[in-house]
Design a protein around this motif. Structure first.
Motif, mmCIF file in Angstrom:
data_model
loop_
_atom_site.group_PDB
_atom_site.id
_atom_site.type_symbol
_atom_site.label_atom_id
_atom_site.label_comp_id
_atom_site.label_asym_id
_atom_site.label_seq_id
_atom_site.Cartn_x
_atom_site.Cartn_y
_atom_site.Cartn_z
ATOM 1 N N ILE B 64 3.740 -4.890 2.042
ATOM 2 C CA ILE B 64 4.029 -3.458 1.973
ATOM 3 C C ILE B 64 5.261 -3.219 2.832
ATOM 4 C CG2 ILE B 64 3.136 -1.128 2.356
ATOM 5 C CD1 ILE B 64 1.510 -2.751 0.324
ATOM 6 N N ILE B 65 6.296 -2.714 2.208
ATOM 7 C CA ILE B 65 7.547 -2.551 2.940
ATOM 8 C C ILE B 65 7.653 -1.137 3.526
ATOM 9 C CG2 ILE B 65 10.065 -2.519 2.695
ATOM 10 C CD1 ILE B 65 9.315 -4.714 0.366
ATOM 11 N N ASN B 66 7.204 -0.149 2.727
ATOM 12 C CA ASN B 66 7.283 1.238 3.186
ATOM 13 C C ASN B 66 6.018 1.945 2.697
ATOM 14 O OD1 ASN B 66 7.820 3.882 3.675
ATOM 15 N ND2 ASN B 66 9.644 3.997 2.355
ATOM 16 N N ASP B 67 5.106 2.239 3.640
ATOM 17 C CA ASP B 67 3.813 2.796 3.187
ATOM 18 C C ASP B 67 3.851 4.295 2.980
ATOM 19 O OD1 ASP B 67 3.669 3.922 5.693
ATOM 20 O OD2 ASP B 67 2.261 2.426 6.481
ATOM 21 N N LYS B 68 4.989 4.936 3.230
ATOM 22 C CA LYS B 68 5.197 6.370 2.974
ATOM 23 C C LYS B 68 4.124 7.233 3.629
ATOM 24 C CE LYS B 68 7.928 5.509 -0.876
ATOM 25 N NZ LYS B 68 8.734 6.056 -1.876
ATOM 26 N N GLY B 69 3.665 6.801 4.807
ATOM 27 C CA GLY B 69 2.645 7.566 5.514
ATOM 28 C C GLY B 69 1.264 7.454 4.892
ATOM 29 N N HIS B 70 1.119 6.604 3.895
ATOM 30 C CA HIS B 70 -0.172 6.365 3.239
ATOM 31 C C HIS B 70 -0.578 4.922 3.387
ATOM 32 C CE1 HIS B 70 -1.264 9.938 1.041
ATOM 33 N NE2 HIS B 70 -0.006 10.100 0.594
ATOM 34 N N PRO B 71 -0.802 4.453 4.598
ATOM 35 C CA PRO B 71 -1.080 3.023 4.744
ATOM 36 C C PRO B 71 -2.359 2.608 4.039
ATOM 37 C CG PRO B 71 -1.506 4.181 6.791
ATOM 38 C CD PRO B 71 -0.913 5.191 5.864
ATOM 39 N N LEU B 72 -2.351 1.364 3.565
ATOM 40 C CA LEU B 72 -3.554 0.821 2.939
ATOM 41 C C LEU B 72 -4.547 0.463 4.019
ATOM 42 C CD1 LEU B 72 -1.968 -1.656 0.380
ATOM 43 C CD2 LEU B 72 -3.241 0.415 -0.182
ATOM 44 N N THR B 73 -5.824 0.678 3.712
ATOM 45 C CA THR B 73 -6.865 0.295 4.660
ATOM 46 C C THR B 73 -7.788 -0.698 3.988
ATOM 47 O OG1 THR B 73 -8.331 2.021 3.900
ATOM 48 C CG2 THR B 73 -6.838 2.586 5.713
ATOM 49 N N MET B 74 -8.720 -1.207 4.758
ATOM 50 C CA MET B 74 -9.706 -2.158 4.240
ATOM 51 C C MET B 74 -10.446 -1.546 3.062
ATOM 52 S SD MET B 74 -10.287 -5.216 5.094
ATOM 53 C CE MET B 74 -11.366 -6.332 4.242
ATOM 54 N N LYS B 240 -1.107 -0.472 -9.955
ATOM 55 C CA LYS B 240 -1.904 0.295 -8.991
ATOM 56 C C LYS B 240 -1.060 0.713 -7.791
ATOM 57 C CE LYS B 240 -6.653 -0.911 -9.593
ATOM 58 N NZ LYS B 240 -7.350 -1.945 -10.204
ATOM 59 N N LEU B 241 -0.287 -0.240 -7.288
ATOM 60 C CA LEU B 241 0.506 0.040 -6.098
ATOM 61 C C LEU B 241 1.630 1.021 -6.406
ATOM 62 C CD1 LEU B 241 0.648 -3.534 -4.523
ATOM 63 C CD2 LEU B 241 -0.602 -1.554 -3.653
ATOM 64 N N LEU B 242 2.168 0.889 -7.618
ATOM 65 C CA LEU B 242 3.243 1.783 -8.033
ATOM 66 C C LEU B 242 2.745 3.223 -8.057
ATOM 67 C CD1 LEU B 242 6.078 0.967 -8.719
ATOM 68 C CD2 LEU B 242 5.511 1.071 -11.143
ATOM 69 N N GLU B 243 1.514 3.359 -8.547
ATOM 70 C CA GLU B 243 0.893 4.680 -8.615
ATOM 71 C C GLU B 243 0.690 5.230 -7.202
ATOM 72 O OE1 GLU B 243 -2.523 6.075 -11.629
ATOM 73 O OE2 GLU B 243 -3.180 4.814 -9.963
ATOM 74 N N ARG B 244 0.206 4.362 -6.359
ATOM 75 C CA ARG B 244 -0.110 4.761 -4.998
ATOM 76 C C ARG B 244 1.156 5.179 -4.238
ATOM 77 N NH1 ARG B 244 -4.297 3.874 -0.726
ATOM 78 N NH2 ARG B 244 -3.089 4.573 1.063
ATOM 79 N N PHE B 245 2.249 4.426 -4.469
ATOM 80 C CA PHE B 245 3.475 4.730 -3.722
ATOM 81 C C PHE B 245 4.458 5.552 -4.548
ATOM 82 C CE2 PHE B 245 2.034 0.797 -1.475
ATOM 83 C CZ PHE B 245 1.706 1.425 -0.277
ATOM 84 N N ASP B 246 3.949 6.458 -5.351
ATOM 85 C CA ASP B 246 4.763 7.437 -6.085
ATOM 86 C C ASP B 246 5.868 6.797 -6.923
ATOM 87 O OD1 ASP B 246 3.241 9.209 -4.592
ATOM 88 O OD2 ASP B 246 4.756 9.232 -2.970
ATOM 89 N N ALA B 251 8.853 0.053 -2.432
ATOM 90 C CA ALA B 251 7.883 0.236 -1.353
ATOM 91 C C ALA B 251 7.097 -1.033 -1.064
ATOM 92 C CB ALA B 251 6.925 1.374 -1.699
ATOM 93 N N PHE B 252 6.983 -1.918 -2.036
ATOM 94 C CA PHE B 252 6.179 -3.130 -1.821
ATOM 95 C C PHE B 252 6.827 -4.290 -2.569
ATOM 96 C CE2 PHE B 252 4.782 -0.977 -5.579
ATOM 97 C CZ PHE B 252 4.623 -1.984 -6.510
ATOM 98 N N HIS B 253 6.360 -5.466 -2.206
ATOM 99 C CA HIS B 253 6.922 -6.653 -2.830
ATOM 100 C C HIS B 253 5.796 -7.603 -3.190
ATOM 101 C CE1 HIS B 253 9.945 -9.496 -3.894
ATOM 102 N NE2 HIS B 253 9.479 -10.404 -3.047
ATOM 103 N N LEU B 254 5.783 -8.037 -4.459
ATOM 104 C CA LEU B 254 4.754 -8.991 -4.896
ATOM 105 C C LEU B 254 5.381 -10.370 -4.969
ATOM 106 C CD1 LEU B 254 3.067 -7.027 -7.820
ATOM 107 C CD2 LEU B 254 2.449 -7.094 -5.409
ATOM 108 N N LEU B 255 4.611 -11.341 -4.511
ATOM 109 C CA LEU B 255 5.155 -12.688 -4.401
ATOM 110 C C LEU B 255 4.095 -13.636 -4.915
ATOM 111 C CD1 LEU B 255 6.746 -13.027 -0.969
ATOM 112 C CD2 LEU B 255 6.513 -15.021 -2.384
ATOM 113 N N ASN B 256 4.443 -14.473 -5.901
ATOM 114 C CA ASN B 256 3.447 -15.488 -6.213
ATOM 115 C C ASN B 256 4.074 -16.858 -6.188
ATOM 116 O OD1 ASN B 256 4.402 -16.346 -8.705
ATOM 117 N ND2 ASN B 256 3.303 -14.742 -9.796
#
Ligand SMILES: Nc1ncnc2c1ncn2[C@@H]1O[C@H](COP(=O)(O)OP(=O)(O)O)[C@@H](O)[C@H]1O
Ligand SMILES: [Mg+2]
Lengths: 222, 398
Positions: B64-74, B240-246, B251-256
């Motif tokens: 997560i690069i920029n959580d936009k004030g909405h950090p992910l929790t457990m 899902k993450l795209l939805e979450r981070f508007d 805002a995030f980076h996926l790496l496989n």
């Protein structure tokens, strides 16, 4: 079989025109043994090169077996040299790094003669000139007379319609030369056509017929 | 006829041994450098690929690069778990902390994870156990360590002796409950491992308390649900993450692991190509050497060419003969070059432990093909020169 009509070979040197052959007319029939005699520089080799399809005449017509030579392509000329003409040169012209056997075999390879027949013909030709025992020798391991006999064997193997010899004894002593002439006489008796070029009238007299050449002028004597 | 030209070519090559060898030298060096360079690069790249896919499980890692004030929790992670193509999910906070046992202190890589992390990353336990659910609930200060920690920090003889022992991580006392299995590794794996040494896995919850980690998660890993592809899981997760981070893709980076392998392979392929081209240029230079010598040979053998033409060789016969000769020289050079590189690669294989440099059939065919090409192309000009000589001119040569 051979007909030359007004054949000239002209060398141009600057503005000068030099006639190595000057409107030469001659003919050779099948089974004939003809000698062409003339002094050095008279145009004998030039004539032989044209008859042997090694060189082209500048002017005139040359018929070999009824066909004008100019109508042939380079490849066809190569095939004629390969099948119809057996060359014997003054300087033997064997290939140095190849054995006597390989030298005799070479024209047959170019003819695509099958291996078995090839072997037979090479062996026979070498036996014919008495050099079968020396078949593995390279030219530099043979005397001049032996080299010339290998060259003759190479011509014999081809079973050509015409043997064309340019001063074949010119590089040999008179005794060896006589041996070589013996082979030519035998070849003629066996029915072969032979054109022999020489500057030696003693050798020329062994032929059936003489053709004189002087400064590019050919005169047939019957 | 082909057999005959082959024989004639051989006679000529053999007749001039030293010169033939010197002519071959260019091709020998070219083929040798081509095959050695390409084989080494491809062996190393195979080894990296093997190591990476052996060491790394089929996992998508999320930064997560920029959580936009909405950090992910457990709780967010738990909500994702086992939905659609997504299988297990585990946080994966990583930081560096000093690890201490007795008088020894080293820098350790500490991973704060959930029990599912073992499954996601396919971690093999050598002795003891991995982090379990009760450890999370009770916030127990337990740690699973890599084998080198037991050996070099705790100084125990066998990894299993470390179980129940204590280490200090960032000043807090932890009980060792498990040791990661150590796999036999080759030279390349060792290099990769090196950067990962002194690994410690601790429960996520415990990290929050002990190291004042905020509740929010900025790095986690997922696996695909059973029977689903990792690519699908990655796509779903991305959505899902795209939805979450508007809708912010930055805002995030996926790496496989496949991405990582792809970039490694791009690098090694480029390297192969680069080295191959350099070796190819030396082959070209070798070809010019062949042309040079063949031209000399044609001049020297003008009279022979004349004799051959006089007794009936056609242009194509002469062409074929000289082409065969240059082809033979280049292919013999190629064979010697291959033999040489085979020797050197075998030597290198026995010199570098756990690493084998093979001469692949593909590389052998490539060099044979390239050598024939060079032989033909650079033989063509001299051969043509010989073929188009006039018989009378060639015969007159001394
Ligand atoms: N390629 C050539 N260029 C110029 N002149 C030539 C050439 N070949 C031969 N000649 C000349 O043609 C004449 C005949 O030569 P050639 O046929 O070899 O004579 P022979 O064989 O009778 O001794 C000579 O004067 C020779 O100098
Ligand atoms: Mg002459």
């Amino acid at each position: 079989m051979i007909i030359l009509k007004d054949v000239s070979k002209i060398y141009r040197m600057g503005d000068n025109e030099f006639y190595a052959l000057d409107h030469a007319n001659m003919h050779v029939q099948e089974h004939e043994f003809v000698s062409i005699i003339g002094p050095s520089g008279s145009g004998k080799s030039t004539l032989m090169n044209i008859i042997g399809c090694l060189d082209e005449a500048t002017e005139g017509e040359y018929f070999l077996d009824g066909q004008e030579i100019r109508s042939y392509s380079q490849t066809q000329l190569a095939r004629i040299r390969n099948k119809k003409i057996g060359f014997i040169f003054q300087s033997f012209n064997l290939i140095g790094r190849m054995s006597a056997w390989e030298n005799v075999e070479l024209p047959l390879i170019y003819q695509r003669v099958p291996v078995r027949e090839r072997r037979e013909r090479v062996a026979q030709s070498l036996e014919r000139v008495g050099l079968y025992e020396r078949r593995e020798h390279q030219p530099n391991e043979l005397s001049g007379g032996q080299q010339q006999r290998v060259a003759i064997a190479r011509a014999i193997a081809v079973e050509p319609t015409l043997f064309l010899a340019d001063e074949p004894t010119g590089n040999l002593d008179s005794h060896t030369g006589e041996e070589i002439m013996g082979i030519f006489r035998e070849l003629h008796e066996a029915g072969n056509t032979i054109v022999l070029i020489t500057h030696d009238s003693g050798i020329a007299s062994q032929a059936q017929r003489r053709i004189n050449i002087m400064d590019g002028h050919v005169t047939e004597v019957d | 006829m082909l057999l005959e030209s082959l024989k004639m070519a051989w006679v000529s090559v053999r007749g001039n041994k030293m010169r033939s060898f010197l002519t071959m030298l260019g091709i020998i060096i070219g083929v040798f450098s081509l095959t050695v360079l390409v084989s080494v690069v491809s062996s190393v790249s195979d080894s990296i690929n093997g190591a990476v896919s052996r060491l790394a499980a089929p996992t998508v890692e999320v930064l997560i690069i920029n959580d936009k004030g909405h950090p992910l929790t457990m709780d967010d992670l738990s909500a994702m778990e086992n939905t659609g193509s997504i299988g297990s999910v585990s946080p994966e906070s990583q930081f560096s902390l000093p690890i201490k046992s007795g008088y020894i202190t080293k820098d350790a890589q500490v991973y704060c994870v959930a029990p599912m992390y073992q499954e996601i990353q396919a971690i093999k336990i050598g002795s003891g156990r991995f982090i379990k659910e009760p450890d999370m609930e009770n916030h127990t200060q337990v740690v699973v360590v890599s084998a080198d920690v037991t050996r070099e920090v705790m100084k125990v003889a066998r990894p299993q002796d470390a179980i129940g022992g204590h280490v200090t991580l960032g000043g807090y006392d932890f009980v060792v409950v498990g040791v990661i299995a150590e796999e036999k590794s080759d030279a390349v794996e060792e290099l990769l491992y090196f950067s990962q040494s002194y690994n410690c896995y601790i429960p996520w919850n415990c990290a929050i308390r002990s190291f004042n980690q905020a509740q929010h998660i900025n790095r986690f890993a997922i696996s695909a649900a059973p029977g689903k592809s990792l690519a699908d899981a990655q796509n779903e997760l991305g959505a899902k993450l795209l939805e979450r981070f508007d809708g912010d893709e930055e805002a995030f980076h996926l790496l496989n692991i496949d991405d990582a392998l792809t970039s490694i392979n791009t690098i090694t392929a480029t390297l192969s190509l680069l080295m191959g081209s350099v070796a190819g240029i030396s082959l070209l230079v070798g070809g010019i050497g062949i042309m040079n010598i063949m031209l000399v040979s044609v001049t020297e053998r003008t009279r022979e060419i004349g004799i051959r033409k006089a007794i009936g060789a056609t242009r194509s016969t002469i062409l074929q003969q000289f082409l065969m000769e240059s082809l033979m020289i280049s292919l013999m050079g190629c064979a010697v070059g291959l033999l040489l590189s085979w020797g050197v690669l075998s030597l290198a294989s026995s010199a570098v432990p756990n690493m084998s440099f093979r001469l692949s059939p593909g590389v052998m065919m490539l060099s044979a093909g390239f050598s024939s090409f060079i032989g033909l192309v650079f033989g063509l000009y001299p051969a043509n020169k010989a073929a188009k000589m006039k018989p009378i001119d060639a015969l007159r040569a001394v």
